[in-house]
Design a protein around this motif. Structure first.
Motif, PDB file in Angstrom:
ATOM      1  N   GLU A  16       0.843  -1.193   0.000  1.00  0.00           N
ATOM      2  CA  GLU A  16       0.000   0.000   0.000  1.00  0.00           C
ATOM      3  C   GLU A  16       0.882   1.248   0.000  1.00  0.00           C
ATOM      4  O   GLU A  16       1.907   1.284   0.673  1.00  0.00           O
ATOM      5  CB  GLU A  16      -0.908   0.041   1.241  1.00  0.00           C
ATOM      6  CG  GLU A  16      -1.920  -1.068   1.298  1.00  0.00           C
ATOM      7  CD  GLU A  16      -2.970  -0.975   0.214  1.00  0.00           C
ATOM      8  OE1 GLU A  16      -3.257   0.146  -0.264  1.00  0.00           O
ATOM      9  OE2 GLU A  16      -3.498  -2.025  -0.166  1.00  0.00           O
ATOM     10  N   ALA A  32      -9.235   2.327   1.234  1.00  0.00           N
ATOM     11  CA  ALA A  32     -10.622   1.859   1.364  1.00  0.00           C
ATOM     12  C   ALA A  32     -11.449   2.110   0.108  1.00  0.00           C
ATOM     13  O   ALA A  32     -12.668   1.957   0.128  1.00  0.00           O
ATOM     14  CB  ALA A  32     -11.281   2.535   2.561  1.00  0.00           C
ATOM     15  N   SER A  33     -10.807   2.479  -0.983  1.00  0.00           N
ATOM     16  CA  SER A  33     -11.539   2.837  -2.209  1.00  0.00           C
ATOM     17  C   SER A  33     -12.528   1.766  -2.659  1.00  0.00           C
ATOM     18  O   SER A  33     -13.646   2.083  -3.061  1.00  0.00           O
ATOM     19  CB  SER A  33     -10.564   3.125  -3.350  1.00  0.00           C
ATOM     20  OG  SER A  33      -9.806   4.268  -3.060  1.00  0.00           O
ATOM     21  N   ASN A  34     -12.142   0.513  -2.579  1.00  0.00           N
ATOM     22  CA  ASN A  34     -13.033  -0.565  -3.021  1.00  0.00           C
ATOM     23  C   ASN A  34     -14.216  -0.765  -2.082  1.00  0.00           C
ATOM     24  O   ASN A  34     -15.214  -1.379  -2.461  1.00  0.00           O
ATOM     25  CB  ASN A  34     -12.258  -1.878  -3.149  1.00  0.00           C
ATOM     26  CG  ASN A  34     -11.218  -1.812  -4.237  1.00  0.00           C
ATOM     27  OD1 ASN A  34     -11.356  -1.065  -5.201  1.00  0.00           O
ATOM     28  ND2 ASN A  34     -10.163  -2.582  -4.087  1.00  0.00           N
ATOM     29  N   ASP A  35     -14.109  -0.263  -0.862  1.00  0.00           N
ATOM     30  CA  ASP A  35     -15.147  -0.466   0.144  1.00  0.00           C
ATOM     31  C   ASP A  35     -16.071   0.736   0.327  1.00  0.00           C
ATOM     32  O   ASP A  35     -16.948   0.714   1.192  1.00  0.00           O
ATOM     33  CB  ASP A  35     -14.500  -0.800   1.485  1.00  0.00           C
ATOM     34  CG  ASP A  35     -13.651  -2.052   1.421  1.00  0.00           C
ATOM     35  OD1 ASP A  35     -14.125  -3.050   0.831  1.00  0.00           O
ATOM     36  OD2 ASP A  35     -12.529  -2.038   1.932  1.00  0.00           O
ATOM     37  N   VAL A  36     -15.899   1.786  -0.483  1.00  0.00           N
ATOM     38  CA  VAL A  36     -16.675   3.015  -0.297  1.00  0.00           C
ATOM     39  C   VAL A  36     -18.185   2.770  -0.303  1.00  0.00           C
ATOM     40  O   VAL A  36     -18.884   3.238   0.607  1.00  0.00           O
ATOM     41  CB  VAL A  36     -16.271   4.090  -1.328  1.00  0.00           C
ATOM     42  CG1 VAL A  36     -17.242   5.256  -1.328  1.00  0.00           C
ATOM     43  CG2 VAL A  36     -14.860   4.582  -1.034  1.00  0.00           C
ATOM     44  N   ALA A  38     -20.007   0.179   0.512  1.00  0.00           N
ATOM     45  CA  ALA A  38     -20.406  -0.511   1.746  1.00  0.00           C
ATOM     46  C   ALA A  38     -20.238   0.404   2.963  1.00  0.00           C
ATOM     47  O   ALA A  38     -21.080   0.402   3.869  1.00  0.00           O
ATOM     48  CB  ALA A  38     -19.594  -1.785   1.936  1.00  0.00           C
ATOM     49  N   LEU A  39     -19.175   1.188   2.987  1.00  0.00           N
ATOM     50  CA  LEU A  39     -18.959   2.106   4.103  1.00  0.00           C
ATOM     51  C   LEU A  39     -20.052   3.169   4.156  1.00  0.00           C
ATOM     52  O   LEU A  39     -20.570   3.491   5.233  1.00  0.00           O
ATOM     53  CB  LEU A  39     -17.581   2.760   3.992  1.00  0.00           C
ATOM     54  CG  LEU A  39     -16.384   1.846   4.219  1.00  0.00           C
ATOM     55  CD1 LEU A  39     -15.091   2.535   3.821  1.00  0.00           C
ATOM     56  CD2 LEU A  39     -16.333   1.398   5.667  1.00  0.00           C
ATOM     57  N   ARG A  41     -23.130   2.921   3.013  1.00  0.00           N
ATOM     58  CA  ARG A  41     -24.366   2.285   3.471  1.00  0.00           C
ATOM     59  C   ARG A  41     -24.355   2.102   4.984  1.00  0.00           C
ATOM     60  O   ARG A  41     -25.372   2.328   5.661  1.00  0.00           O
ATOM     61  CB  ARG A  41     -24.576   0.942   2.767  1.00  0.00           C
ATOM     62  CG  ARG A  41     -25.012   1.073   1.318  1.00  0.00           C
ATOM     63  CD  ARG A  41     -25.479  -0.266   0.749  1.00  0.00           C
ATOM     64  NE  ARG A  41     -24.462  -1.316   0.826  1.00  0.00           N
ATOM     65  CZ  ARG A  41     -23.535  -1.544  -0.103  1.00  0.00           C
ATOM     66  NH1 ARG A  41     -23.480  -0.798  -1.193  1.00  0.00           N
ATOM     67  NH2 ARG A  41     -22.676  -2.525   0.042  1.00  0.00           N
ATOM     68  N   ALA A  42     -23.215   1.714   5.527  1.00  0.00           N
ATOM     69  CA  ALA A  42     -23.110   1.529   6.981  1.00  0.00           C
ATOM     70  C   ALA A  42     -23.299   2.862   7.706  1.00  0.00           C
ATOM     71  O   ALA A  42     -23.996   2.924   8.728  1.00  0.00           O
ATOM     72  CB  ALA A  42     -21.754   0.918   7.333  1.00  0.00           C
TER      73      ALA A  42
END
Length: 68
Positions: A16, A32-36, A38-39, A41-42
């Motif tokens: 990284e 965290a770009s790939n998880d944006v 989902a994040l 929504r949370a």
């Protein structure tokens, strides 16, 4: 900031891009770009239960940061 701390961060996040932005502070650009989605929504689920609000200091000043 010690070289040892820098090495520890590099070991925790191999491959990284780590940028040192201050003593004891690192920025993992794009980590965290790939998880944006989902994040977000949370965060929306949390904010639905506990809306964002601006706290007031003991001196009566409203803080510029909102928190939930």
């Amino acid at each position: 900031m010690s070289r040892r701390a820098d090495n520890a961060m590099a070991e925790l996040f191999p491959g990284e891009p780590i940028e040192i932005i201050g003593p004891g502070a690192w920025w993992l650009r794009g980590f965290a770009s790939n998880d944006v989605p989902a994040l977000l929504r949370a965060i929306e689920r949390i904010a639905a239960v506990s809306p964002f609000r601006n706290m007031v200091t003991p001196g009566g000043f409203t803080m510029s940061v909102a928190m939930t």
